[in-house]
Write an enzyme that holds these catalytic residues in place. Structure first.
Site, PDB file in Angstrom:
ATOM      1  N   ASP A   1       3.632  18.461   3.875  1.00 32.20           N
ATOM      2  CA  ASP A   1       2.381  17.984   4.473  1.00 32.20           C
ATOM      3  C   ASP A   1       2.446  17.982   6.001  1.00 32.20           C
ATOM      4  O   ASP A   1       1.430  18.168   6.666  1.00 32.20           O
ATOM      5  CB  ASP A   1       2.054  16.585   3.946  1.00 32.20           C
ATOM      6  CG  ASP A   1       1.510  16.625   2.513  1.00 32.20           C
ATOM      7  OD1 ASP A   1       1.271  17.741   1.995  1.00 32.20           O
ATOM      8  OD2 ASP A   1       1.324  15.549   1.926  1.00 32.20           O
TER       9      ASP A   1
ATOM     10  N   SER B   1       2.395   3.052   3.462  1.00 34.98           N
ATOM     11  CA  SER B   1       3.717   2.421   3.560  1.00 34.98           C
ATOM     12  C   SER B   1       3.663   1.087   4.296  1.00 34.98           C
ATOM     13  O   SER B   1       4.607   0.298   4.236  1.00 34.98           O
ATOM     14  CB  SER B   1       4.712   3.366   4.245  1.00 34.98           C
ATOM     15  OG  SER B   1       4.407   3.523   5.611  1.00 34.98           O
TER      16      SER B   1
ATOM     17  N   THR C   1      -2.612   7.967   2.009  1.00 32.39           N
ATOM     18  CA  THR C   1      -1.403   7.941   1.182  1.00 32.39           C
ATOM     19  C   THR C   1      -0.145   8.216   2.015  1.00 32.39           C
ATOM     20  O   THR C   1       0.924   8.454   1.463  1.00 32.39           O
ATOM     21  CB  THR C   1      -1.493   8.983   0.049  1.00 32.39           C
ATOM     22  OG1 THR C   1      -1.908  10.234   0.599  1.00 32.39           O
ATOM     23  CG2 THR C   1      -2.479   8.553  -1.017  1.00 32.39           C
ATOM     24  N   ALA C   2      -0.279   8.152   3.343  1.00 29.25           N
ATOM     25  CA  ALA C   2       0.859   8.433   4.222  1.00 29.25           C
ATOM     26  C   ALA C   2       1.345   7.149   4.905  1.00 29.25           C
ATOM     27  O   ALA C   2       1.637   6.165   4.236  1.00 29.25           O
ATOM     28  CB  ALA C   2       0.460   9.516   5.234  1.00 29.25           C
ATOM     29  N   TYR C   3       1.399   7.141   6.224  1.00 29.55           N
ATOM     30  CA  TYR C   3       1.955   6.013   6.980  1.00 29.55           C
ATOM     31  C   TYR C   3       1.208   4.710   6.689  1.00 29.55           C
ATOM     32  O   TYR C   3       1.803   3.639   6.557  1.00 29.55           O
ATOM     33  CB  TYR C   3       1.908   6.356   8.467  1.00 29.55           C
ATOM     34  CG  TYR C   3       2.648   5.424   9.394  1.00 29.55           C
ATOM     35  CD1 TYR C   3       3.762   4.705   8.973  1.00 29.55           C
ATOM     36  CD2 TYR C   3       2.232   5.283  10.720  1.00 29.55           C
ATOM     37  CE1 TYR C   3       4.440   3.872   9.846  1.00 29.55           C
ATOM     38  CE2 TYR C   3       2.907   4.457  11.593  1.00 29.55           C
ATOM     39  CZ  TYR C   3       4.010   3.748  11.159  1.00 29.55           C
ATOM     40  OH  TYR C   3       4.682   2.918  12.024  1.00 29.55           O
ATOM     41  N   SER C   4      -0.089   4.788   6.560  1.00 26.39           N
ATOM     42  CA  SER C   4      -0.899   3.598   6.275  1.00 26.39           C
ATOM     43  C   SER C   4      -0.475   2.943   4.959  1.00 26.39           C
ATOM     44  O   SER C   4      -0.322   1.723   4.876  1.00 26.39           O
ATOM     45  CB  SER C   4      -2.386   3.979   6.219  1.00 26.39           C
ATOM     46  OG  SER C   4      -3.178   2.892   5.804  1.00 26.39           O
TER      47      SER C   4
ATOM     48  N   ALA D   1       3.597  -4.248  10.725  1.00 23.74           N
ATOM     49  CA  ALA D   1       4.394  -5.477  10.900  1.00 23.74           C
ATOM     50  C   ALA D   1       3.670  -6.505  11.774  1.00 23.74           C
ATOM     51  O   ALA D   1       4.156  -6.893  12.844  1.00 23.74           O
ATOM     52  CB  ALA D   1       5.760  -5.139  11.511  1.00 23.74           C
TER      53      ALA D   1
ATOM     54  N   ASP E   1       3.671  -4.611  15.626  1.00 21.99           N
ATOM     55  CA  ASP E   1       4.419  -3.452  16.118  1.00 21.99           C
ATOM     56  C   ASP E   1       3.489  -2.264  16.332  1.00 21.99           C
ATOM     57  O   ASP E   1       3.860  -1.297  16.996  1.00 21.99           O
ATOM     58  CB  ASP E   1       5.510  -3.060  15.114  1.00 21.99           C
ATOM     59  CG  ASP E   1       6.704  -4.002  15.144  1.00 21.99           C
ATOM     60  OD1 ASP E   1       6.704  -4.934  15.980  1.00 21.99           O
ATOM     61  OD2 ASP E   1       7.629  -3.813  14.331  1.00 21.99           O
TER      62      ASP E   1
END
Length: 295
Positions: free
Chosen positions: A77, A196, A191-194, A215, A180
């Protein structure tokens, strides 16, 4: 009936030397159709010098200086996102061939290459149009491409303390995040960084963006979903007086005097999907929902 002459632009991952068989399969499939082939220069150099492949009669393109009927991304991706940044507003549909690991965008596997190229010629595919986030800066210009297909993340630098992010939506004050960082995600990037960071999965075709803190200092902070027509304004405070803005993972350092405005770009990215591809099936497969992990 003779096939029509098509031009394909190929972008690839230059960190996967074991994937040369997939590249050769693709080139053979295109040569069999007498297609015109354009290869991104970095990928061309990798294949000819690194893998010692003979590519035959192909054109070489620098950056976004190309035209094509289709763009093919070979990798994961991340490679697809980079290809999308090169396509920009050209409106060329992009096909992702997955030689990486987890692929939501790059969802054609190596065994399906020849069949998929045939399907393109026969028109046996669909095209999804995906919203893109555009970033406007006031105070310090962005050096790179100013749009993101997945997400835009505002992040603290290195081991610096949390940053403070004053957030306004359509001129209405939302909140001040102490965290952070903060992610603005499209449905494509949900479905990526968000994800997680606890953000929601958003089905493509729903015209929304999600704001997800990274965080956050307060446990009361939760992701929020807004209309894709929203204009989101961010001002940042940092002890180091700078922060990072990452567009699909391409990060730049900005001074904390820089004001950011995020909005939907005036164009959408076209993503090729094979006929019969079902989003929820892909979701179950990639996230292993319902899989029995017991040995």
């Amino acid at each position: 009936m003779a096939s029509r002459k098509l031009r394909f632009a190929i972008f690839g991952n230059t960190y996967q030397p074991k994937k040369s068989a997939s590249i050769q399969t693709l080139l053979a499939a295109l040569a069999g159709r007498q297609a015109d082939v354009v290869v991104e220069r970095e990928f061309y150099d990798f294949m000819t010098r690194g893998l010692h492949l003979s590519l035959g009669d192909v054109l070489v393109a620098d950056g976004s200086d190309f035209e094509a009927d289709f763009v093919i991304s070979m990798g994961g991706d991340g490679t697809f996102l980079r290809a999308a940044s090169m396509v920009g507003d050209k409106q060329i549909p992009i096909l992702g061939i997955n030689t990486g690991r987890l692929g939501f965008l790059a969802d054609v596997n190596a065994q399906e290459i020849a069949h998929t190229i045939q399907a393109l010629y026969e028109g046996d595919y669909t095209v999804d149009t995906r919203a893109v986030i555009q970033v406007e800066t006031e105070g310090q210009p962005l050096q790179g491409y100013d749009c993101a297909l997945n997400d835009v993340a505002i992040l603290k630098r290195d081991n610096a303390s949390m940053i403070t992010i004053h957030t306004t939506i359509n001129g209405d004050y939302l909140t001040t995040y102490q965290a952070d960082g903060l992610i603005l995600s499209t449905p494509t990037g949900s479905t990526a960084y968000s994800l997680s960071n606890g953000g929601p999965i958003i089905v493509p075709g729903t015209h929304v963006f999600a704001l997800t803190a990274v965080a956050p200092h307060s446990l009361n902070v939760r992701p929020i979903v807004v209309s894709e027509d929203s204009e989101i304004t961010l001002t940042i405070e940092s002890r180091t007086h700078n922060f990072l803005v990452a567009l699909d993972g391409r990060s730049e350092k900005l001074s904390d005097t820089t004001r950011l405005t995020l909005r939907k770009a005036p164009y959408r990215v076209k993503v090729i999907k094979r006929a019969g591809t079902k989003y929820f099936h892909t979701l179950r497969e990639k996230l292993m929902w319902g899989a029995d992990q017991r040995s």
